[in-house]
Design a protein around this motif. Sequence first.
Motif, PDB file in Angstrom:
ATOM      1  N   GLY A  14       0.804  -1.228   0.000  1.00  0.00           N
ATOM      2  CA  GLY A  14       0.000   0.000   0.000  1.00  0.00           C
ATOM      3  C   GLY A  14       0.830   1.268   0.000  1.00  0.00           C
ATOM      4  O   GLY A  14       0.290   2.369  -0.081  1.00  0.00           O
ATOM      5  N   LYS A 126      -1.703   4.398   3.551  1.00  0.00           N
ATOM      6  CA  LYS A 126      -1.665   3.099   2.860  1.00  0.00           C
ATOM      7  C   LYS A 126      -3.066   2.505   2.787  1.00  0.00           C
ATOM      8  O   LYS A 126      -3.474   1.937   1.772  1.00  0.00           O
ATOM      9  CB  LYS A 126      -0.732   2.127   3.608  1.00  0.00           C
ATOM     10  CG  LYS A 126       0.733   2.488   3.515  1.00  0.00           C
ATOM     11  CD  LYS A 126       1.635   1.400   4.082  1.00  0.00           C
ATOM     12  CE  LYS A 126       1.481   1.245   5.563  1.00  0.00           C
ATOM     13  NZ  LYS A 126       2.337   0.226   6.151  1.00  0.00           N
ATOM     14  N   ARG A 129      -5.138   4.081   0.096  1.00  0.00           N
ATOM     15  CA  ARG A 129      -4.645   3.628  -1.211  1.00  0.00           C
ATOM     16  C   ARG A 129      -5.148   2.219  -1.539  1.00  0.00           C
ATOM     17  O   ARG A 129      -5.603   1.951  -2.655  1.00  0.00           O
ATOM     18  CB  ARG A 129      -3.112   3.613  -1.147  1.00  0.00           C
ATOM     19  CG  ARG A 129      -2.427   3.889  -2.447  1.00  0.00           C
ATOM     20  CD  ARG A 129      -0.922   3.813  -2.257  1.00  0.00           C
ATOM     21  NE  ARG A 129      -0.371   3.004  -3.330  1.00  0.00           N
ATOM     22  CZ  ARG A 129      -0.165   3.448  -4.547  1.00  0.00           C
ATOM     23  NH1 ARG A 129      -0.411   4.702  -4.848  1.00  0.00           N
ATOM     24  NH2 ARG A 129       0.288   2.647  -5.492  1.00  0.00           N
ATOM     25  N   VAL A 130      -5.067   1.342  -0.543  1.00  0.00           N
ATOM     26  CA  VAL A 130      -5.495  -0.050  -0.755  1.00  0.00           C
ATOM     27  C   VAL A 130      -7.009  -0.110  -0.982  1.00  0.00           C
ATOM     28  O   VAL A 130      -7.493  -0.829  -1.864  1.00  0.00           O
ATOM     29  CB  VAL A 130      -5.071  -0.940   0.451  1.00  0.00           C
ATOM     30  CG1 VAL A 130      -5.668  -2.338   0.357  1.00  0.00           C
ATOM     31  CG2 VAL A 130      -3.554  -1.036   0.518  1.00  0.00           C
ATOM     32  N   LYS A 133      -7.621   1.216  -4.533  1.00  0.00           N
ATOM     33  CA  LYS A 133      -7.071   0.371  -5.603  1.00  0.00           C
ATOM     34  C   LYS A 133      -7.818  -0.954  -5.740  1.00  0.00           C
ATOM     35  O   LYS A 133      -8.046  -1.448  -6.845  1.00  0.00           O
ATOM     36  CB  LYS A 133      -5.582   0.109  -5.339  1.00  0.00           C
ATOM     37  CG  LYS A 133      -4.860  -0.519  -6.518  1.00  0.00           C
ATOM     38  CD  LYS A 133      -3.363  -0.567  -6.299  1.00  0.00           C
ATOM     39  CE  LYS A 133      -2.688  -1.261  -7.474  1.00  0.00           C
ATOM     40  NZ  LYS A 133      -1.254  -1.414  -7.279  1.00  0.00           N
ATOM     41  N   ALA A 141      -9.471  -4.104   3.789  1.00  0.00           N
ATOM     42  CA  ALA A 141      -8.211  -3.483   3.353  1.00  0.00           C
ATOM     43  C   ALA A 141      -7.129  -3.668   4.417  1.00  0.00           C
ATOM     44  O   ALA A 141      -5.976  -3.980   4.100  1.00  0.00           O
ATOM     45  CB  ALA A 141      -8.444  -2.001   3.072  1.00  0.00           C
ATOM     46  N   MET A 145      -3.663  -5.710   3.949  1.00  0.00           N
ATOM     47  CA  MET A 145      -2.348  -5.086   4.216  1.00  0.00           C
ATOM     48  C   MET A 145      -1.537  -5.943   5.193  1.00  0.00           C
ATOM     49  O   MET A 145      -0.350  -6.209   4.973  1.00  0.00           O
ATOM     50  CB  MET A 145      -2.550  -3.697   4.828  1.00  0.00           C
ATOM     51  CG  MET A 145      -2.888  -2.632   3.813  1.00  0.00           C
ATOM     52  SD  MET A 145      -3.565  -1.149   4.602  1.00  0.00           S
ATOM     53  CE  MET A 145      -2.250  -0.654   5.677  1.00  0.00           C
TER      54      MET A 145
END
Lengths: 200, 452
Positions: A14, A126, A129-130, A133, A141, A145
Amino acid sequence: MAKQTLISISREFGSGGHEIAEKIAKDLGLKFYDRSMLDEIANNMNVKVEVLEKYDEAPRNFLLTRRVGSHTNSMAEILSEIQFDFIKDKATSGESFVIVGRCAETVLKDYDCLISIFVNGNKQHKLERVKEKYHLNETDALLKMARHDKKRKLYHNRHSDYKWGDSRYYDLCINSSSLGVTGTVDVLEYYIQERIHAYK
Amino acid sequence: MNIEQILAIILFVAMFILIVMDKIERHYVTLGCGILTIIGVFGIAMKSMEAITETLNIKSIFTLGFWYTAGNAEESTSGINWATIIFIAGMMVMVEGMAKAGFFRWLCMKLAKMVHYKPIPLFITFMLMSAFLAMFIDSITVILFLAAVTIELAKLLKFDPIPMILSEIFCANLGGSATMCGDPPNIIIGTSLGYSFGDFITNTGIMAGISLILVVIYYFVVFRKELAGEKLSQADVDAMPEPKEAITNKRDFVISCVIFFCAVVLLVTHAQTGLTVAFIGAVIAIITLITSGSYALKLLKQVDYKTLLFFIGLFMVVGGLEQTGILEIIAGYIGTVSNGNLRLMVAIIIWVSAIASAFVDNIPFAATMIPVIKSLSATQGVDLSTLAWALSMGTDIGGSATPIGASANVVGTSVATKNGYIIGWGKYCKSAAPATIIVILVSMVFIFIRYC
């Protein structure tokens, strides 16, 4: 860039490390190796790439596999060894490249032209972002991670004498959350250029 | 349970867990746990110098009986089994010399040529060769060369090598069970309990022989479709390398063949000559080194000293269990459960050994079980050799059931996978687990009929 340049980029899940590595390779005109190296390996082994993918950067299952001398029946470890040989062969051939993960900073540690980078990030950054995405909710998420980082850590620590993300063993550790992907790429490219000049 | 017993168990369990986890090399694990056993269990808890000297067992090396036994073979005392270590070291040196000369590759290529590279005869021949070689040479070496040549042949002749590799692995383990020197558990059992090569071949050897016939038929039936599908063209046969190309040096090749022959003769006749396996191992190593000339030092460096250190540490840890009486407690438990019934004892030993060996290293298991069966025999008044053959077959064959059960399985599947022929748990166990059950059943019934 006449002299050989090897850039290894390790990353937290991430953090955008993969995207950063890809941009650096493109900007500097270097070959880029990531999961895609499996295509070449699968072709050489005459197996489907899907078979290898699930073992990529994976730790060995210590209950279901064993090692006898230099032999192991862990597919994850065999694939790691094949990938390490692949990376070494590319480096020995004089090729310059950027490589993501795969313990490359350990595999290539004897090369003076190696620049090793670790990209990390703030947890919240992070996470966002995860989520974006992979279209996941916060819980999924976070789980993703944690799962990926654990896998990378186990994989790295199995094949390296030092711990994953330990700043003492990388040339540069950078938090991508501060400057974002583009800003981080700029800083890293500046550093890489300075290193190349110093090396020359 | 007293403090030294608890400590000995903790060290033994820790050793097993650390071996399975494979984070630290296994010889460091056993040596570390062994040293802790000496210091913690014998030194601090038991305060027994006698236990330390008995476990280190160094003085036994300097006795005549260690090298030469007039008449009956002598039983080793408890502790480090130096006879096993010296014998294995000697065989390692001999095998390195043979491998360097190209013996194994030559033998594989020669036999393949003799059967005209036809898939079914090749399949059967390699199974038999695997079993035969493993009777005298460690199964890792046998499989290392057989699997490599099988893959080479498969690539040239365009057939799937997986059925052959799976059957070769099984036969290597089976062949190893036939003799005293074939598999490490047998070497430990033989040297610890004073059995000769002849004792093994006339007991486990017969069980292995009967099983081999069944196993060849079984594997043929299981893989008949894959084997029937293989068709050879004359061009494929013509493209095969000549066996003599495998020989790196004719002089070394002849010498290694002679040394191997001498080793076999010495082992087969050691009960008659009185020469112990430690003596044979040492002599074979010395002759190999002398005939290797300037290569001797390199040969010595190639010896797998890590395995030897692993054995030394292992014997120390097992010595801890033995000296503190833990193994007698286990033996007592088996005795109670079986209520003095020899058949039940045999069934427990052979099946527990087989199941345990399928998942954990069979060497520590066998080393641990030897004092158990000794105690069981003494307390229950049953024949020790009957229990020994059950232990031998259980540990040797049980390891065949899974890809992690025995070293040959790991090496064979590893060589295959590296070459793109992936053998996972499913593929491996599908053929090997039923074969293991067949052989264990055959062995158990054989022991029941012959000894009980």
